[in-house]
Write a protein that holds these residues in place. Structure first.
Motif, PDB file in Angstrom:
ATOM      1  N   ASN A  35       0.834  -1.212   0.000  1.00  0.00           N
ATOM      2  CA  ASN A  35       0.000   0.000   0.000  1.00  0.00           C
ATOM      3  C   ASN A  35       0.862   1.253   0.000  1.00  0.00           C
ATOM      4  O   ASN A  35       0.584   2.218  -0.722  1.00  0.00           O
ATOM      5  CB  ASN A  35      -0.913   0.011   1.238  1.00  0.00           C
ATOM      6  CG  ASN A  35      -2.120  -0.881   1.099  1.00  0.00           C
ATOM      7  OD1 ASN A  35      -2.560  -1.172  -0.013  1.00  0.00           O
ATOM      8  ND2 ASN A  35      -2.662  -1.333   2.218  1.00  0.00           N
ATOM      9  N   ALA A  36       1.906   1.243   0.817  1.00  0.00           N
ATOM     10  CA  ALA A  36       2.779   2.408   0.916  1.00  0.00           C
ATOM     11  C   ALA A  36       3.475   2.683  -0.411  1.00  0.00           C
ATOM     12  O   ALA A  36       3.603   3.846  -0.832  1.00  0.00           O
ATOM     13  CB  ALA A  36       3.808   2.204   2.023  1.00  0.00           C
ATOM     14  N   THR A  42       2.267   8.171  -6.133  1.00  0.00           N
ATOM     15  CA  THR A  42       1.414   9.333  -6.411  1.00  0.00           C
ATOM     16  C   THR A  42       1.912  10.594  -5.708  1.00  0.00           C
ATOM     17  O   THR A  42       1.275  11.641  -5.805  1.00  0.00           O
ATOM     18  CB  THR A  42      -0.038   9.056  -5.969  1.00  0.00           C
ATOM     19  OG1 THR A  42      -0.109   9.018  -4.535  1.00  0.00           O
ATOM     20  CG2 THR A  42      -0.544   7.745  -6.533  1.00  0.00           C
ATOM     21  N   GLU A  43       3.020  10.484  -4.976  1.00  0.00           N
ATOM     22  CA  GLU A  43       3.556  11.614  -4.216  1.00  0.00           C
ATOM     23  C   GLU A  43       5.051  11.792  -4.514  1.00  0.00           C
ATOM     24  O   GLU A  43       5.713  10.862  -4.973  1.00  0.00           O
ATOM     25  CB  GLU A  43       3.384  11.373  -2.704  1.00  0.00           C
ATOM     26  CG  GLU A  43       1.952  11.165  -2.241  1.00  0.00           C
ATOM     27  CD  GLU A  43       1.121  12.439  -2.225  1.00  0.00           C
ATOM     28  OE1 GLU A  43       1.721  13.538  -2.295  1.00  0.00           O
ATOM     29  OE2 GLU A  43      -0.118  12.330  -2.143  1.00  0.00           O
ATOM     30  N   VAL A  44       5.556  12.975  -4.256  1.00  0.00           N
ATOM     31  CA  VAL A  44       6.996  13.229  -4.342  1.00  0.00           C
ATOM     32  C   VAL A  44       7.587  12.885  -2.976  1.00  0.00           C
ATOM     33  O   VAL A  44       7.276  13.538  -1.978  1.00  0.00           O
ATOM     34  CB  VAL A  44       7.298  14.697  -4.697  1.00  0.00           C
ATOM     35  CG1 VAL A  44       8.803  14.940  -4.719  1.00  0.00           C
ATOM     36  CG2 VAL A  44       6.673  15.055  -6.040  1.00  0.00           C
ATOM     37  N   TYR A 188      -4.767   9.474  -2.633  1.00  0.00           N
ATOM     38  CA  TYR A 188      -4.885   8.072  -3.039  1.00  0.00           C
ATOM     39  C   TYR A 188      -5.489   7.250  -1.911  1.00  0.00           C
ATOM     40  O   TYR A 188      -6.415   6.459  -2.125  1.00  0.00           O
ATOM     41  CB  TYR A 188      -3.506   7.521  -3.420  1.00  0.00           C
ATOM     42  CG  TYR A 188      -3.533   6.080  -3.912  1.00  0.00           C
ATOM     43  CD1 TYR A 188      -3.598   5.796  -5.274  1.00  0.00           C
ATOM     44  CD2 TYR A 188      -3.489   5.007  -3.018  1.00  0.00           C
ATOM     45  CE1 TYR A 188      -3.619   4.480  -5.724  1.00  0.00           C
ATOM     46  CE2 TYR A 188      -3.513   3.698  -3.460  1.00  0.00           C
ATOM     47  CZ  TYR A 188      -3.581   3.433  -4.815  1.00  0.00           C
ATOM     48  OH  TYR A 188      -3.613   2.136  -5.255  1.00  0.00           O
ATOM     49  N   ALA A 189      -4.968   7.425  -0.702  1.00  0.00           N
ATOM     50  CA  ALA A 189      -5.479   6.657   0.437  1.00  0.00           C
ATOM     51  C   ALA A 189      -6.934   7.003   0.734  1.00  0.00           C
ATOM     52  O   ALA A 189      -7.722   6.124   1.100  1.00  0.00           O
ATOM     53  CB  ALA A 189      -4.610   6.915   1.663  1.00  0.00           C
ATOM     54  N   LYS A 190      -7.300   8.254   0.590  1.00  0.00           N
ATOM     55  CA  LYS A 190      -8.675   8.656   0.848  1.00  0.00           C
ATOM     56  C   LYS A 190      -9.649   7.988  -0.118  1.00  0.00           C
ATOM     57  O   LYS A 190     -10.775   7.642   0.261  1.00  0.00           O
ATOM     58  CB  LYS A 190      -8.800  10.174   0.776  1.00  0.00           C
ATOM     59  CG  LYS A 190      -8.133  10.890   1.945  1.00  0.00           C
ATOM     60  CD  LYS A 190      -8.212  12.403   1.807  1.00  0.00           C
ATOM     61  CE  LYS A 190      -7.521  13.091   2.982  1.00  0.00           C
ATOM     62  NZ  LYS A 190      -7.553  14.571   2.867  1.00  0.00           N
ATOM     63  N   THR A 191      -9.228   7.802  -1.359  1.00  0.00           N
ATOM     64  CA  THR A 191     -10.075   7.110  -2.338  1.00  0.00           C
ATOM     65  C   THR A 191     -10.310   5.670  -1.928  1.00  0.00           C
ATOM     66  O   THR A 191     -11.448   5.177  -1.952  1.00  0.00           O
ATOM     67  CB  THR A 191      -9.414   7.150  -3.730  1.00  0.00           C
ATOM     68  OG1 THR A 191      -9.266   8.507  -4.141  1.00  0.00           O
ATOM     69  CG2 THR A 191     -10.266   6.416  -4.753  1.00  0.00           C
ATOM     70  N   ILE A 192      -9.239   4.970  -1.536  1.00  0.00           N
ATOM     71  CA  ILE A 192      -9.369   3.587  -1.090  1.00  0.00           C
ATOM     72  C   ILE A 192     -10.144   3.530   0.226  1.00  0.00           C
ATOM     73  O   ILE A 192     -10.990   2.659   0.430  1.00  0.00           O
ATOM     74  CB  ILE A 192      -7.978   2.942  -0.900  1.00  0.00           C
ATOM     75  CG1 ILE A 192      -7.166   3.031  -2.190  1.00  0.00           C
ATOM     76  CG2 ILE A 192      -8.118   1.493  -0.438  1.00  0.00           C
ATOM     77  CD1 ILE A 192      -7.795   2.369  -3.371  1.00  0.00           C
TER      78      ILE A 192
END
Length: 212
Positions: A35-36, A42-44, A188-192
């Motif tokens: 997951n990480a 999706t992040e810098v 991304y995590a909020k979507t999941i």
């Protein structure tokens, strides 16, 4: 990212958690790492720090070890042995020391870097959804908690000592797990998390209907 070093860290964690019977074993660790890594894309961010912290995040968890100080020193030792820089070691330790839900209750958490936010999100996502339900039940059984008692109401937890007091398994969903979705950091995590939250809410509705 140094795959050889990550492999050494993974082997260290495997040795430490291979006997776990609380829902914090290597299957959990591998899911958090996956997951990480997905969120990291999706992040810098520093992907090595993300992966290392994801692997190591439970090795010194106070729920799982008797001597936290020794556990942290063992983490430092394995990182130093694999030539991880002092700066990155400090960053990794900072992340794993400031991830927990219980620290938020105490108001003692510090602001996390984007790497820390990613690992925290990955860990919290694994407490949600179908796997999160099974892990919560598994951990509650490990601790000998009742499944449910309608006379015992969920608490609005105020501090870590209350959090550590035993309750029912179903209450744990209301006292912690349902609250995680609003505490996720990354898009991304909020979507999941939204999908897993809906699944969890439907499960609890069905459980209560069947119980009654």
């Amino acid at each position: 990212m140094d795959k050889q070093t990550i492999g050494a860290i993974e082997a260290f964690v495997q040795a430490k958690l291979q006997e776990d019977k609380s829902g914090h074993g290597m299957d959990h660790i591998e899911r958090v790492v996956r997951n990480a890594q997905k969120i990291a894309q999706t992040e810098v961010c520093d992907e090595f720090v993300v992966a290392a912290a994801a692997y190591l995040h439970d090795v010194a968890d106070e729920k799982l070890v008797e001597d936290q100080g020794r556990a942290y020193q063992e983490i430092v030792d394995v990182l130093q042995k694999n030539n991880v820089s002092a700066k990155k070691i400090e960053h990794i330790l900072y992340i794993i020391k400031n991830l927990s839900f219980s620290q938020e209750l105490e108001g003692t958490t510090k602001e996390l870097s984007i790497e820390g936010q990613i690992v925290q999100d990955a860990d919290r996502l694994d407490a949600m959804g179908a796997i999160g339900i099974i892990r919560t039940i598994y951990y509650g059984g490990h601790k000998g908690n009742k499944i449910y008692d309608p006379t015992i109401k969920p608490r609005l937890l105020q501090n870590k000592s209350e959090y550590r007091e035993e309750s029912t398994i179903i209450n744990h969903f209301y006292e912690k797990i349902l609250l995680l979705n609003d505490r996720l950091n990354t898009p991304y995590a909020k979507t999941i998390g939204k999908q897993r939250q809906e699944f969890l809410e439907n499960f609890l509705t069905e459980f209560l209907e069947e119980w009654e």
